[in-house]
Design an enzyme around this catalytic site. Structure first.
Site, PDB file in Angstrom:
ATOM      1  NE  ARG A 106      -0.281  -0.491   4.931  1.00 19.41           N
ATOM      2  CZ  ARG A 106      -0.760  -0.705   6.143  1.00 19.41           C
ATOM      3  NH1 ARG A 106      -2.051  -0.742   6.341  1.00 19.41           N
ATOM      4  NH2 ARG A 106       0.047  -0.883   7.167  1.00 19.41           N
ATOM      5  CD  GLU A 145      -1.051   4.253  10.413  1.00 18.92           C
ATOM      6  OE1 GLU A 145      -0.294   3.612   9.672  1.00 18.92           O
ATOM      7  OE2 GLU A 145      -1.100   4.085  11.641  1.00 18.92           O
ATOM      8  CD  GLU A 300      -5.067   1.571  12.526  1.00 12.20           C
ATOM      9  OE1 GLU A 300      -3.972   1.019  12.754  1.00 12.20           O
ATOM     10  OE2 GLU A 300      -5.388   2.019  11.416  1.00 12.20           O
ATOM     11  CD1 TRP A 308       3.105  -3.438  12.727  1.00 11.39           C
ATOM     12  CD2 TRP A 308       4.730  -2.195  13.616  1.00 11.39           C
ATOM     13  NE1 TRP A 308       2.521  -2.571  13.634  1.00 11.39           N
ATOM     14  CE2 TRP A 308       3.496  -1.788  14.191  1.00 11.39           C
ATOM     15  CE3 TRP A 308       5.887  -1.542  14.033  1.00 11.39           C
ATOM     16  CZ2 TRP A 308       3.390  -0.782  15.139  1.00 11.39           C
ATOM     17  CZ3 TRP A 308       5.786  -0.534  14.987  1.00 11.39           C
ATOM     18  CH2 TRP A 308       4.554  -0.165  15.515  1.00 11.39           C
ATOM     19  CD  GLU A 348      -1.288  -5.033   8.631  1.00 10.59           C
ATOM     20  OE1 GLU A 348      -0.583  -4.064   8.941  1.00 10.59           O
ATOM     21  OE2 GLU A 348      -2.517  -4.973   8.463  1.00 10.59           O
ATOM     22  CE  LYS A 349       1.120 -15.274   6.732  1.00 11.80           C
ATOM     23  NZ  LYS A 349       1.404 -14.144   5.809  1.00 11.80           N
ATOM     24  CG  PHE A 350       2.344 -13.910  12.111  1.00 12.54           C
ATOM     25  CD1 PHE A 350       1.694 -15.107  12.369  1.00 12.54           C
ATOM     26  CD2 PHE A 350       3.227 -13.849  11.044  1.00 12.54           C
ATOM     27  CE1 PHE A 350       1.937 -16.239  11.590  1.00 12.54           C
ATOM     28  CE2 PHE A 350       3.478 -14.970  10.265  1.00 12.54           C
ATOM     29  CZ  PHE A 350       2.835 -16.168  10.541  1.00 12.54           C
ATOM     30  CG  HIS A 351      -1.476  -6.646  13.970  1.00 10.72           C
ATOM     31  ND1 HIS A 351      -2.439  -6.301  14.886  1.00 10.72           N
ATOM     32  CD2 HIS A 351      -0.692  -5.556  13.817  1.00 10.72           C
ATOM     33  CE1 HIS A 351      -2.236  -5.039  15.262  1.00 10.72           C
ATOM     34  NE2 HIS A 351      -1.173  -4.572  14.634  1.00 10.72           N
TER      35      HIS A 351
END
Ligand code: GLA
Length: 667
Positions: A106, A145, A300, A308, A348-351
């Site tokens: 992005r 952001e 958020e 990250w 972001e699957k481990f967020h």
């Protein structure tokens, strides 16, 4: 706001429709009343230029509405679709080294590229027309952001826009030459189109050029925001916001942004490995409230780990609750997370999420649902402000200027000093606002300037007037040195503060890495208002020393060693009806810094609660007092009365707060 908004980013496009029903049921169970929708769905709702697919979005908006859940509708412009990048390769982001950044993520676009701007306007108009009056849409979440990965773009379109921006600011190129001091190295411009963006170049690029480039880059993002906001307002009454990144985004000047949004919202993530991250969170919340000038929303934060950081440490038991309620205590009227349901695919699957991969039989889910229930009982706090007697000066432009190249020491860091002073005040249970150096400071008993390298003439006058009229000011070293173009104020340093502080500096003496100089109380300094010695034995300073010459001020402490041994290190100047203190070194945290601030707080008459243990946060917001125990010990806070808003327990004298827990009292 009457109810505390509670929820998070919701990305239903990542899930089959069967999951949506479970989502809304669980949202109801957790007390979720608002979700941010469509923040990254441009490639889905506009699969090809001018072709739209609203089936998914229409369906989910209707479903949420049926279940009483409000929508914070995103404009998806921070993630432009692949077709747009292919059609208009010139919109791609170019970094300072001239590299054109590829897609697959992005944000990789230039905010000033005309084709990007037109495409943004077009999709925003579509959304505004379609959903502008939908009863579920409570607010607009414009972009995501601004400045996250594309704060500055060095493409040709950006350079042209920069030249236009300069022409607007200065009108005549000779005014630019004057302001930028281009006689130095003969870097004179004869027309605005001779000015280049400060991309990779030999060292020593004109600092004034670099500062205006940063101002322009900030404004380029604001222009994109304002364009979207104005389009939305033509079709919708709902307020607009965009999520800030306070204090971790250096590139955006949020004093300027705050005036552009209807609601200030912020994203904050703990730096997990920092032991004092709860203090950094408080600082973020206080700064956000200050730019907002009142209540705001956390758009958020995370229920547990992010994905990250080098080591993504999970939150400890109770930390989700402490973090959320600390934001509420410091002015948030909405508590939102990234994100509702943990993603299976993508970056972001481990967020963490409100609904983790493990589902509802998890501690995170139970904490999320418990918090949702508690927030209903706390809605009486919404709209209330937080009163502060102390202001800390914060100026993004001065931060930019301080950290340009070729300063007297690489250890001169804006956040290093601000955080040191903030932490000392926090540990003394002093609630602070942040303020711009040109703001009206008359409502504060004490103003602290931990790192104010650049001060304009207006700021200089403002601070002097504040002290003359009875204010108390504490200033740390390397402040008031230059103006807003990084030009040294005339005469000896610190030109913008010489009169106010009653001193001048003959020479800077930055210290070696890890060097620490002992300080000693000046024999004439005596004791402070509380009868304590002005500087206890063993105090010291790092980073900085300087040859101070007193001109009205008196020494409170002196350097006992180093290049300025025997010379003043901490001073005090009585001016008009007020007092200005100055620290010429990085005073030890927990030592000399606490002593100096205690003396200044006492002199300014700032009341602090007595007997509250360190790392127990005590904040008063409107009718409620928040006690947040960040330690692993049960504590008792003396001299407080009130009713526990969540349990109904009545306290009359002292309030127990168990290890890691939060107690909220109402008078
Ligand atoms: C930012 C973004 C979100 C998400 C989170 C992850 O705040 O706005 O989209 O990437 O970080 O922490």
């Amino acid at each position: 706001m009457q109810t505390i908004r509670y929820g998070g980013d919701y990305n239903p496009e990542q899930w089959p429709e069967e999951t949506w029903l479970e989502d809304v049921r669980l949202m109801n169970e957790a007390g979720v009343n608002l979700v941010s929708l469509g923040v990254f769905n441009w490639g889905i709702i506009e699969p090809a230029r001018g072709e739209y697919d609203w089936s998914g979005l229409d369906g989910i908006v209707a479903l949420l509405h049926e279940h009483g859940i409000g929508v914070n509708m995103g404009t998806p412009t921070s993630s432009p679709p692949a077709w747009l990048r292919k059609e208009h390769p010139e919109i791609r982001l170019v970094d300072a080294d001239g590299r054109t950044l590829a897609g697959g993520s992005r944000h990789g676009v230039c905010p000033s590229a005309p084709a990007y701007r037109e495409a943004c306007a077009s999709i925003v108009e579509q959304l505004a027309v379609r959903y502008g009056n939908h009863p579920a849409v409570e607010m607009w979440h414009v972009h995501n952001e601004y400045g996250w990965a594309n704060v500055e773009c060095y493409c040709a379109a950006s350079t042209r826009a920069f030249q236009g921006w300069l022409a607007e600011q200065y009108e005549d190129v000779d005014r630019l030459n004057e302001a930028w001091g281009t006689a130095f190295w003969g870097l004179v411009y004869r027309s605005f189109d001779q000015v280049e963006a400060p991309a990779a170049a030999p060292p020593g690029v004109n600092p004034a050029l670099q500062l205006d480039w940063k101002r322009f880059s900030n404004d380029a993002h604001i222009a994109n925001y304002a364009m979207q906001r104005d389009l939305l307002a033509r079709h919708s009454q709902a307020p607009a916001t965009t999520n800030f990144m306070i204090p971790n985004c250096e590139g955006m000047d949020y004093w300027r942004w705050a005036g552009e949004v209807d609601v200030v919202s912020n994203n904050h993530y703990l730096i997990a490995e920092r032991e004092d991250h709860h203090i950094e969170l408080s600082m973020s919340a206080d700064l956000t409230r200050s730019v907002a000038g009142g209540p705001w929303m956390i758009m958020e934060h995370s229920t547990s780990a992010v994905n990250w950081q080098p080591r993504n440490i999970a939150k400890t038991p109770g930390e989700l609750r402490r973090n959320s309620l600390a934001h509420l205590a410091r002015g948030a009227d909405g508590l939102m997370f990234f994100q509702w349901r943990a993603s299976r695919a993508g970056a972001e699957k481990f967020h963490s999420a409100m609904l983790p991969h493990g589902g509802t039989d998890t501690e995170v889910w139970r904490d999320v649902a418990a918090l949702g229930a508690d927030l209903k009982a706390l809605s009486g706090v919404t709209g209330a402000d937080v009163a502060a007697d102390v202001a800390v000066l914060w100026d993004w432009e001065s931060w930019w200027a301080l950290e340009l190249e070729w300063r007297p020491s690489v250890d001169l860091r804006f956040r290093e000093r601000v955080e040191a002073y903030y932490a000392s005040l926090w540990k003394q249970h002093v609630t602070v606002d942040f303020a711009h150096p040109e703001a009206d400071l008359s409502g504060y008993r004490l103003v602290v300037a931990p790192s104010s390298y650049a001060l304009s003439d207006a700021a200089s006058k403002n601070l002097r007037g504040y002290v003359e009229n009875g204010g108390h000011l504490v200033v740390s070293y390397f402040s008031g040195i230059v103006d807003e173009h990084d030009t040294v104020h005339p005469g000896a340093h610190p030109g913008a503060l010489r009169d106010t502080l009653g001193l001048w500096i003959e020479e800077f003496h930055p210290l070696h890495e890890d060097e620490r100089l002992a300080l000693e109380a000046d024999p004439g300094a005596g004791v402070d208002a509380g009868g304590r010695p002005c500087l206890e034995g063993g105090a010291g300073g790092r980073i900085w020393s300087e040859h101070l010459r007193l001109d009205g001020a008196r020494a409170v402490a002196r350097f006992a060693a180093g290049p300025d041994a025997g010379r003043p290190a901490v001073t005090r100047h009585d001016l008009g009806r007020g007092t200005a203190w100055y620290a010429a070194t990085a005073l030890d945290e927990g030592g000399g810094l606490d002593v100096l601030l205690r003396a200044a707080l006492d002199a300014a008459g700032v009341e602090r609660p007595a007997g509250v243990p360190e790392h127990v946060e005590l904040v008063r917001r409107g009718p409620m007092i928040f006690l947040i125990n960040h330690t692993d010990q049960d504590v008792t806070v003396p001299d407080l009365r009130g009713t526990d808003v969540l349990t109904g327990a009545v306290h009359d004298g002292s309030v127990p707060v168990r290890a890691g827990e939060v107690v909220i009292l109402q008078d």
